[in-house]
Design a protein around this motif. Structure first.
Motif, PDB file in Angstrom:
ATOM      1  N   MET A 122       0.814  -1.215   0.000  1.00 56.77           N
ATOM      2  CA  MET A 122       0.000   0.000   0.000  1.00 56.77           C
ATOM      3  C   MET A 122       0.848   1.265   0.000  1.00 56.77           C
ATOM      4  N   GLU A 123       2.076   1.192   0.473  1.00 59.65           N
ATOM      5  CA  GLU A 123       2.975   2.340   0.364  1.00 59.65           C
ATOM      6  C   GLU A 123       3.190   2.724  -1.098  1.00 59.65           C
ATOM      7  N   TYR A 124       3.270   1.705  -1.953  1.00 56.68           N
ATOM      8  CA  TYR A 124       3.435   1.974  -3.381  1.00 56.68           C
ATOM      9  C   TYR A 124       2.131   2.504  -3.979  1.00 56.68           C
ATOM     10  N   ILE A 125       1.015   1.837  -3.673  1.00 56.59           N
ATOM     11  CA  ILE A 125      -0.261   2.235  -4.277  1.00 56.59           C
ATOM     12  C   ILE A 125      -0.700   3.606  -3.771  1.00 56.59           C
ATOM     13  N   HIS A 126      -0.741   3.755  -2.460  1.00 54.72           N
ATOM     14  CA  HIS A 126      -1.195   5.016  -1.858  1.00 54.72           C
ATOM     15  C   HIS A 126       0.034   5.841  -1.479  1.00 54.72           C
ATOM     16  N   ASN A 127       0.819   6.186  -2.483  1.00 58.31           N
ATOM     17  CA  ASN A 127       2.124   6.793  -2.233  1.00 58.31           C
ATOM     18  C   ASN A 127       2.065   8.241  -1.775  1.00 58.31           C
ATOM     19  N   HIS A 128       0.861   8.832  -1.797  1.00 57.05           N
ATOM     20  CA  HIS A 128       0.719  10.212  -1.323  1.00 57.05           C
ATOM     21  C   HIS A 128       0.577  10.259   0.193  1.00 57.05           C
ATOM     22  N   LYS A 129      -0.379   9.531   0.741  1.00 54.78           N
ATOM     23  CA  LYS A 129      -0.622   9.542   2.192  1.00 54.78           C
ATOM     24  C   LYS A 129       0.024   8.364   2.921  1.00 54.78           C
ATOM     25  N   LYS A 130       0.219   7.259   2.187  1.00 51.64           N
ATOM     26  CA  LYS A 130       0.808   6.040   2.768  1.00 51.64           C
ATOM     27  C   LYS A 130       0.011   5.552   3.978  1.00 51.64           C
ATOM     28  N   ARG A 131      -1.291   5.406   3.744  1.00 48.28           N
ATOM     29  CA  ARG A 131      -2.204   4.875   4.758  1.00 48.28           C
ATOM     30  C   ARG A 131      -2.998   3.727   4.135  1.00 48.28           C
ATOM     31  N   MET A 132      -3.650   2.933   4.985  1.00 50.68           N
ATOM     32  CA  MET A 132      -4.536   1.887   4.489  1.00 50.68           C
ATOM     33  C   MET A 132      -5.610   1.608   5.534  1.00 50.68           C
ATOM     34  N   PRO A 133      -6.793   1.184   5.091  1.00 48.94           N
ATOM     35  CA  PRO A 133      -7.819   0.762   6.041  1.00 48.94           C
ATOM     36  C   PRO A 133      -7.406  -0.559   6.671  1.00 48.94           C
TER      37      PRO A 133
END
Length: 207
Positions: free
Chosen positions: A162-173
Protein backbone atom coordinates in the motif's frame (compact mmCIF):
# COMPACT_ATOMS: atom_id res chain seq x y z
CA UNK A 1 -7.19 6.41 3.87
CA UNK A 2 -10.36 4.78 2.61
CA UNK A 3 -13.07 6.81 0.94
CA UNK A 4 -14.15 4.42 -1.81
CA UNK A 5 -15.19 0.82 -1.35
CA UNK A 6 -17.09 -2.00 -2.99
CA UNK A 7 -19.71 -4.42 -1.69
CA UNK A 8 -20.71 -6.29 -4.82
CA UNK A 9 -21.81 -9.61 -3.34
CA UNK A 10 -25.49 -10.63 -3.04
CA UNK A 11 -27.36 -10.76 0.24
CA UNK A 12 -27.42 -14.53 0.67
CA UNK A 13 -23.69 -14.83 0.08
CA UNK A 14 -22.97 -12.11 2.65
CA UNK A 15 -25.24 -13.79 5.20
CA UNK A 16 -23.50 -17.13 4.70
CA UNK A 17 -19.99 -15.66 4.93
CA UNK A 18 -20.69 -13.83 8.20
CA UNK A 19 -23.17 -16.34 9.65
CA UNK A 20 -25.64 -13.53 10.27
CA UNK A 21 -28.99 -12.31 8.95
CA UNK A 22 -29.65 -8.99 7.23
CA UNK A 23 -32.12 -6.99 9.33
CA UNK A 24 -33.84 -5.13 6.45
CA UNK A 25 -33.29 -6.88 3.09
CA UNK A 26 -34.90 -4.01 1.15
CA UNK A 27 -32.14 -1.66 2.39
CA UNK A 28 -29.21 -4.02 1.73
CA UNK A 29 -26.51 -2.19 -0.24
CA UNK A 30 -24.87 -3.97 -3.16
CA UNK A 31 -22.64 -1.74 -5.28
CA UNK A 32 -19.46 -1.91 -7.36
CA UNK A 33 -18.41 1.57 -6.22
CA UNK A 34 -19.40 3.12 -2.89
CA UNK A 35 -18.41 6.75 -2.34
CA UNK A 36 -17.85 7.63 1.31
CA UNK A 37 -18.91 11.23 0.82
CA UNK A 38 -22.40 10.05 -0.14
CA UNK A 39 -22.79 8.71 3.44
CA UNK A 40 -24.60 5.55 2.37
CA UNK A 41 -25.92 2.78 4.59
CA UNK A 42 -23.13 0.23 4.21
CA UNK A 43 -23.87 -3.17 5.82
CA UNK A 44 -22.17 -3.57 9.20
CA UNK A 45 -22.14 -6.02 12.09
CA UNK A 46 -22.19 -4.47 15.57
CA UNK A 47 -20.50 -5.95 18.63
CA UNK A 48 -23.86 -5.83 20.44
CA UNK A 49 -25.56 -8.11 17.89
CA UNK A 50 -23.06 -10.21 15.89
CA UNK A 51 -25.89 -12.34 14.53
CA UNK A 52 -27.39 -9.38 12.65
CA UNK A 53 -26.15 -7.48 9.59
CA UNK A 54 -27.39 -3.93 10.16
CA UNK A 55 -28.47 -1.82 7.18
CA UNK A 56 -29.14 1.50 8.92
CA UNK A 57 -25.60 2.74 9.64
CA UNK A 58 -24.20 5.57 7.52
CA UNK A 59 -20.53 5.90 6.58
CA UNK A 60 -19.14 8.98 8.36
CA UNK A 61 -19.30 8.92 12.16
CA UNK A 62 -21.26 11.66 13.93
CA UNK A 63 -20.26 11.82 17.63
CA UNK A 64 -23.10 11.92 20.14
CA UNK A 65 -22.03 15.43 21.21
CA UNK A 66 -21.98 16.90 17.69
CA UNK A 67 -24.29 19.82 16.94
CA UNK A 68 -24.32 19.22 13.19
CA UNK A 69 -24.63 16.17 10.95
CA UNK A 70 -22.11 17.75 8.57
CA UNK A 71 -19.44 16.64 11.05
CA UNK A 72 -19.45 13.31 9.20
CA UNK A 73 -17.40 14.65 6.28
CA UNK A 74 -14.38 14.63 8.61
CA UNK A 75 -14.89 11.16 10.06
CA UNK A 76 -15.10 8.67 7.23
CA UNK A 77 -11.82 7.32 8.63
CA UNK A 78 -10.36 7.14 12.12
CA UNK A 79 -6.57 6.97 12.47
CA UNK A 80 -5.71 4.14 14.85
CA UNK A 81 -2.68 6.03 16.19
CA UNK A 82 -4.89 8.78 17.65
CA UNK A 83 -8.29 7.09 17.93
CA UNK A 84 -8.16 6.98 21.72
CA UNK A 85 -7.26 10.67 21.99
CA UNK A 86 -9.34 12.44 19.35
CA UNK A 87 -12.64 13.80 20.74
CA UNK A 88 -14.39 12.58 17.58
CA UNK A 89 -13.61 8.94 18.34
CA UNK A 90 -12.40 8.39 21.90
CA UNK A 91 -15.90 7.75 23.30
CA UNK A 92 -16.61 5.19 20.57
CA UNK A 93 -13.57 2.93 20.76
CA UNK A 94 -15.55 0.19 22.51
CA UNK A 95 -18.35 0.46 19.96
CA UNK A 96 -16.78 -1.95 17.49
CA UNK A 97 -18.23 -3.05 14.17
CA UNK A 98 -17.34 -5.02 11.06
CA UNK A 99 -17.79 -3.02 7.87
CA UNK A 100 -18.57 -5.52 5.12
CA UNK A 101 -16.81 -5.14 1.77
CA UNK A 102 -15.52 -6.99 -1.27
CA UNK A 103 -12.82 -4.41 -2.12
CA UNK A 104 -11.68 -0.81 -1.76
CA UNK A 105 -10.10 1.64 -4.18
CA UNK A 106 -7.02 3.81 -3.89
CA UNK A 107 -4.98 5.97 -6.27
CA UNK A 108 -1.27 5.96 -7.00
CA UNK A 109 0.07 9.45 -7.76
CA UNK A 110 2.34 9.56 -10.81
CA UNK A 111 3.53 13.09 -10.04
CA UNK A 112 3.99 15.24 -6.93
CA UNK A 113 0.66 17.04 -7.26
CA UNK A 114 -1.43 14.05 -8.27
CA UNK A 115 -2.39 15.46 -11.66
CA UNK A 116 -1.82 12.00 -13.12
CA UNK A 117 -3.14 9.04 -11.13
CA UNK A 118 -3.67 5.30 -11.48
CA UNK A 119 -6.67 3.71 -9.80
CA UNK A 120 -6.24 0.38 -7.97
CA UNK A 121 -8.80 -2.12 -6.72
CA UNK A 122 -7.65 -3.84 -3.52
CA UNK A 123 -9.20 -6.98 -2.04
CA UNK A 124 -8.35 -9.73 0.43
CA UNK A 125 -6.54 -12.89 -0.61
CA UNK A 126 -8.49 -14.81 2.05
CA UNK A 127 -12.01 -14.41 0.72
CA UNK A 128 -14.19 -12.57 -1.78
CA UNK A 129 -15.78 -10.88 1.24
CA UNK A 130 -13.95 -9.35 4.19
CA UNK A 131 -14.52 -6.82 6.96
CA UNK A 132 -12.88 -3.51 7.75
CA UNK A 133 -12.33 -2.67 11.41
CA UNK A 134 -14.92 -0.03 12.28
CA UNK A 135 -16.34 1.94 15.18
CA UNK A 136 -19.87 3.30 15.42
CA UNK A 137 -22.04 5.84 17.22
CA UNK A 138 -25.65 7.02 17.49
CA UNK A 139 -26.39 10.74 17.31
CA UNK A 140 -29.66 12.39 18.31
CA UNK A 141 -30.84 14.97 15.80
CA UNK A 142 -32.37 17.54 18.14
CA UNK A 143 -34.20 19.23 15.28
CA UNK A 144 -36.15 16.12 14.32
CA UNK A 145 -35.94 14.05 17.49
CA UNK A 146 -34.63 11.07 15.51
CA UNK A 147 -31.50 8.97 15.91
CA UNK A 148 -28.80 8.83 13.25
CA UNK A 149 -26.52 5.79 13.23
CA UNK A 150 -23.06 6.08 11.73
CA UNK A 151 -19.61 4.48 11.60
CA UNK A 152 -15.99 5.17 10.71
CA UNK A 153 -13.43 2.83 9.13
CA UNK A 154 -10.22 2.58 11.15
CA UNK A 155 -6.97 3.16 9.25
CA UNK A 156 -3.31 2.47 9.94
CA UNK A 157 0.12 3.02 8.38
CA UNK A 158 0.51 1.36 4.99
CA UNK A 159 2.28 -1.94 4.43
CA UNK A 160 4.83 -2.14 1.59
CA UNK A 161 2.22 -2.91 -1.03
CA UNK A 162 0.00 0.00 0.00
CA UNK A 163 2.98 2.34 0.36
CA UNK A 164 3.43 1.97 -3.38
CA UNK A 165 -0.26 2.24 -4.28
CA UNK A 166 -1.20 5.02 -1.86
CA UNK A 167 2.12 6.79 -2.23
CA UNK A 168 0.72 10.21 -1.32
CA UNK A 169 -0.62 9.54 2.19
CA UNK A 170 0.81 6.04 2.77
CA UNK A 171 -2.20 4.87 4.76
CA UNK A 172 -4.54 1.89 4.49
CA UNK A 173 -7.82 0.76 6.04
CA UNK A 174 -7.56 -2.09 8.52
CA UNK A 175 -8.76 -5.20 6.70
CA UNK A 176 -9.36 -7.86 9.33
CA UNK A 177 -8.21 -11.43 8.99
CA UNK A 178 -11.28 -13.64 9.15
CA UNK A 179 -10.03 -15.34 12.31
CA UNK A 180 -9.71 -11.93 14.04
CA UNK A 181 -13.17 -10.53 13.32
CA UNK A 182 -14.66 -11.59 16.65
CA UNK A 183 -11.56 -10.35 18.50
CA UNK A 184 -12.07 -6.90 16.98
CA UNK A 185 -15.72 -6.91 18.06
CA UNK A 186 -14.65 -7.64 21.63
CA UNK A 187 -14.39 -4.16 23.14
CA UNK A 188 -11.90 -5.47 25.70
CA UNK A 189 -9.34 -6.18 22.98
CA UNK A 190 -6.69 -3.47 22.70
CA UNK A 191 -7.35 -1.31 19.64
CA UNK A 192 -3.62 -0.97 19.06
CA UNK A 193 -3.26 -4.72 18.49
CA UNK A 194 -4.62 -4.03 15.00
CA UNK A 195 -2.19 -1.24 14.09
CA UNK A 196 0.53 -1.83 11.48
CA UNK A 197 2.35 -4.24 11.13
CA UNK A 198 -1.00 -6.06 11.43
CA UNK A 199 -2.24 -6.57 7.86
CA UNK A 200 -3.95 -8.98 5.52
CA UNK A 201 -2.35 -10.32 2.35
CA UNK A 202 -3.92 -8.18 -0.35
CA UNK A 203 -4.70 -8.61 -4.03
CA UNK A 204 -4.33 -5.34 -5.96
CA UNK A 205 -4.53 -4.46 -9.61
CA UNK A 206 -4.90 -1.32 -11.67
CA UNK A 207 -8.38 -0.62 -13.02
Amino acid sequence: MCYYSEQSEPLLKVEKRFNAKVDQPALFLQSDFIVGFEYLNVPVILNTSPEIIATNYHWGLVPSWSKDIDFRKNTLNARIETIEEKPSFRNSTSNRCLVIASAFFEWHWNDEKGKSKDKYRVSSSESELFAFAGIYETWLNSATGTNYNSFSIVTTAANKQMEYIHNHKKRMPIMLKQRDEMAWLDGRTNVQDFAFPYSVEMIAFRV
